[in-house]
Write a protein that holds these residues in place. Structure first.
Motif, PDB file in Angstrom:
ATOM      1  N   ARG A  37       0.835  -1.211   0.000  1.00  0.00           N
ATOM      2  CA  ARG A  37       0.000   0.000   0.000  1.00  0.00           C
ATOM      3  C   ARG A  37       0.863   1.252   0.000  1.00  0.00           C
ATOM      4  O   ARG A  37       0.556   2.225  -0.695  1.00  0.00           O
ATOM      5  CB  ARG A  37      -0.943  -0.002   1.198  1.00  0.00           C
ATOM      6  CG  ARG A  37      -1.742   1.294   1.276  1.00  0.00           C
ATOM      7  CD  ARG A  37      -2.817   1.296   2.321  1.00  0.00           C
ATOM      8  NE  ARG A  37      -3.434   2.614   2.380  1.00  0.00           N
ATOM      9  CZ  ARG A  37      -4.515   2.904   3.068  1.00  0.00           C
ATOM     10  NH1 ARG A  37      -5.127   1.967   3.780  1.00  0.00           N
ATOM     11  NH2 ARG A  37      -5.010   4.129   3.074  1.00  0.00           N
ATOM     12  N   VAL A  38       1.932   1.250   0.768  1.00  0.00           N
ATOM     13  CA  VAL A  38       2.835   2.396   0.787  1.00  0.00           C
ATOM     14  C   VAL A  38       3.398   2.647  -0.609  1.00  0.00           C
ATOM     15  O   VAL A  38       3.414   3.780  -1.105  1.00  0.00           O
ATOM     16  CB  VAL A  38       3.991   2.162   1.784  1.00  0.00           C
ATOM     17  CG1 VAL A  38       5.023   3.287   1.691  1.00  0.00           C
ATOM     18  CG2 VAL A  38       3.451   2.056   3.200  1.00  0.00           C
ATOM     19  N   VAL A  40       2.204   1.774  -3.525  1.00  0.00           N
ATOM     20  CA  VAL A  40       1.166   2.222  -4.457  1.00  0.00           C
ATOM     21  C   VAL A  40       0.731   3.640  -4.136  1.00  0.00           C
ATOM     22  O   VAL A  40       0.657   4.509  -5.026  1.00  0.00           O
ATOM     23  CB  VAL A  40      -0.042   1.261  -4.428  1.00  0.00           C
ATOM     24  CG1 VAL A  40      -1.219   1.854  -5.195  1.00  0.00           C
ATOM     25  CG2 VAL A  40       0.349  -0.085  -5.020  1.00  0.00           C
ATOM     26  N   ASP A  41       0.429   3.914  -2.868  1.00  0.00           N
ATOM     27  CA  ASP A  41      -0.069   5.241  -2.484  1.00  0.00           C
ATOM     28  C   ASP A  41       0.936   6.342  -2.784  1.00  0.00           C
ATOM     29  O   ASP A  41       0.558   7.462  -3.142  1.00  0.00           O
ATOM     30  CB  ASP A  41      -0.421   5.272  -0.995  1.00  0.00           C
ATOM     31  CG  ASP A  41      -1.716   4.548  -0.676  1.00  0.00           C
ATOM     32  OD1 ASP A  41      -2.405   4.112  -1.620  1.00  0.00           O
ATOM     33  OD2 ASP A  41      -2.037   4.415   0.528  1.00  0.00           O
ATOM     34  N   GLU A  42       2.218   6.031  -2.650  1.00  0.00           N
ATOM     35  CA  GLU A  42       3.253   7.044  -2.853  1.00  0.00           C
ATOM     36  C   GLU A  42       3.826   7.029  -4.260  1.00  0.00           C
ATOM     37  O   GLU A  42       4.779   7.749  -4.562  1.00  0.00           O
ATOM     38  CB  GLU A  42       4.359   6.869  -1.810  1.00  0.00           C
ATOM     39  CG  GLU A  42       3.846   7.051  -0.381  1.00  0.00           C
ATOM     40  CD  GLU A  42       4.940   6.990   0.675  1.00  0.00           C
ATOM     41  OE1 GLU A  42       6.141   6.933   0.307  1.00  0.00           O
ATOM     42  OE2 GLU A  42       4.594   6.995   1.865  1.00  0.00           O
ATOM     43  N   GLN A 148      -6.072  -1.871  -5.670  1.00  0.00           N
ATOM     44  CA  GLN A 148      -6.147  -0.673  -4.836  1.00  0.00           C
ATOM     45  C   GLN A 148      -7.291  -0.773  -3.829  1.00  0.00           C
ATOM     46  O   GLN A 148      -7.148  -0.337  -2.678  1.00  0.00           O
ATOM     47  CB  GLN A 148      -6.298   0.566  -5.710  1.00  0.00           C
ATOM     48  CG  GLN A 148      -5.036   0.900  -6.504  1.00  0.00           C
ATOM     49  CD  GLN A 148      -5.177   2.168  -7.300  1.00  0.00           C
ATOM     50  OE1 GLN A 148      -6.056   2.285  -8.150  1.00  0.00           O
ATOM     51  NE2 GLN A 148      -4.324   3.140  -7.037  1.00  0.00           N
ATOM     52  N   ASP A 149      -8.413  -1.329  -4.253  1.00  0.00           N
ATOM     53  CA  ASP A 149      -9.536  -1.520  -3.326  1.00  0.00           C
ATOM     54  C   ASP A 149      -9.145  -2.440  -2.175  1.00  0.00           C
ATOM     55  O   ASP A 149      -9.517  -2.207  -1.024  1.00  0.00           O
ATOM     56  CB  ASP A 149     -10.749  -2.101  -4.071  1.00  0.00           C
ATOM     57  CG  ASP A 149     -11.394  -1.099  -5.010  1.00  0.00           C
ATOM     58  OD1 ASP A 149     -11.122   0.108  -4.872  1.00  0.00           O
ATOM     59  OD2 ASP A 149     -12.167  -1.536  -5.887  1.00  0.00           O
ATOM     60  N   ALA A 152      -6.649  -0.822   0.324  1.00  0.00           N
ATOM     61  CA  ALA A 152      -7.258   0.214   1.169  1.00  0.00           C
ATOM     62  C   ALA A 152      -7.592  -0.322   2.563  1.00  0.00           C
ATOM     63  O   ALA A 152      -7.710   0.446   3.522  1.00  0.00           O
ATOM     64  CB  ALA A 152      -8.509   0.771   0.504  1.00  0.00           C
ATOM     65  N   THR A 155      -4.600  -0.393   6.496  1.00  0.00           N
ATOM     66  CA  THR A 155      -4.215   0.900   7.045  1.00  0.00           C
ATOM     67  C   THR A 155      -3.031   0.732   8.006  1.00  0.00           C
ATOM     68  O   THR A 155      -2.795  -0.365   8.519  1.00  0.00           O
ATOM     69  CB  THR A 155      -5.388   1.520   7.807  1.00  0.00           C
ATOM     70  OG1 THR A 155      -5.704   0.665   8.925  1.00  0.00           O
ATOM     71  CG2 THR A 155      -6.613   1.661   6.914  1.00  0.00           C
ATOM     72  N   GLN A 171       6.895   1.262   6.886  1.00  0.00           N
ATOM     73  CA  GLN A 171       6.781   2.178   5.751  1.00  0.00           C
ATOM     74  C   GLN A 171       8.149   2.566   5.215  1.00  0.00           C
ATOM     75  O   GLN A 171       8.341   2.680   3.999  1.00  0.00           O
ATOM     76  CB  GLN A 171       5.977   3.413   6.154  1.00  0.00           C
ATOM     77  CG  GLN A 171       4.499   3.134   6.373  1.00  0.00           C
ATOM     78  CD  GLN A 171       3.675   4.384   6.567  1.00  0.00           C
ATOM     79  OE1 GLN A 171       4.201   5.472   6.773  1.00  0.00           O
ATOM     80  NE2 GLN A 171       2.366   4.228   6.506  1.00  0.00           N
TER      81      GLN A 171
END
Length: 208
Positions: A37-38, A40-42, A148-149, A152, A155, A171
């Motif tokens: 997630r880190v 992808v989000d960044e 991505q879903d 999510a 967290t 992270q």
């Protein structure tokens, strides 16, 4: 070269690493997905690699959860023995295109001297309606959107509660891994001792 060891105990292997992370037993999957997630989000992922070498641009039917097949789409030209084994992507102009390298195109044969050649730009984020031969109009989305879903759900709060590994620790490791010129993951059979170990392996491999 930095070596990060992820072990539940401070083992004989862990003492030779530069940094040791100790998640709770059986939480490797959650830790890997939190790291993903880190990345992808960044925006730390290699977009060109995902488009050419992964299933992220492939379209998935929302009604069945299965990949959209070329033989389901009227007017989509397919030069393959098994069009029902050929997947579908969308290009930058919004046109549906046959996914190169699909099983139906190569009849199950592997040729390690040939790489996938793209003559169009597959789109990662796709959500649209597609007209099919048998089922009328169906909604489709890309594997990338589905990923991505799913991510999510992972967290920082969930990762820390589930694994015992703090936000800053995992992270930072995720960023270092994504930004390394050459990074690899070596893991033994430990993850395979857990139920649904195939999904654990997939989560870990997602990082590369």
């Amino acid at each position: 070269t930095k070596r990060v060891g992820i072990f539940t105990d401070y083992s004989q292997t862990a003492i030779h690493t530069d940094e040791w992370i100790s998640p709770e037993p059986g939480t490797d999957t959650a830790l890997a997905l939190g790291m993903a997630r880190v990345i992808v989000d960044e925006g730390l992922y290699d977009e060109a690699h995902l488009k050419e070498q992964s299933d992220m641009p492939l379209l998935v039917r929302e009604d069945t959860g299965k990949f959209l097949r070329a033989d389901e789409v009227p007017g989509l030209e397919v030069d393959a023995d098994r069009p029902d084994h050929v997947f579908v992507m969308q290009d930058a102009q919004g046109n549906l295109r046959v996914a190169p390298g699909s099983l139906g195109e190569r009849d199950g044969q592997h040729d390690d001297s040939v790489s996938i050649e793209l003559d169009f730009d597959p789109q990662l984020a796709v959500e649209r309606a597609v007209e099919t031969d048998e089922d009328g109009t169906v909604q489709v989305t890309s594997v990338w959107n589905n990923l991505q879903d799913e991510l999510a759900n992972y967290t920082p709060e969930y990762i820390q509660e589930e694994t015992g590994v703090g936000r800053q620790t995992y992270q930072e490791i995720a960023r270092e891994f994504a930004e390394a010129d050459r990074a690899k993951i070596i893991h033994g059979k430990g993850v395979n001792d857990w139920y649904h170990n195939d999904l654990g392996n997939r989560a870990i491999q997602l990082l590369v």
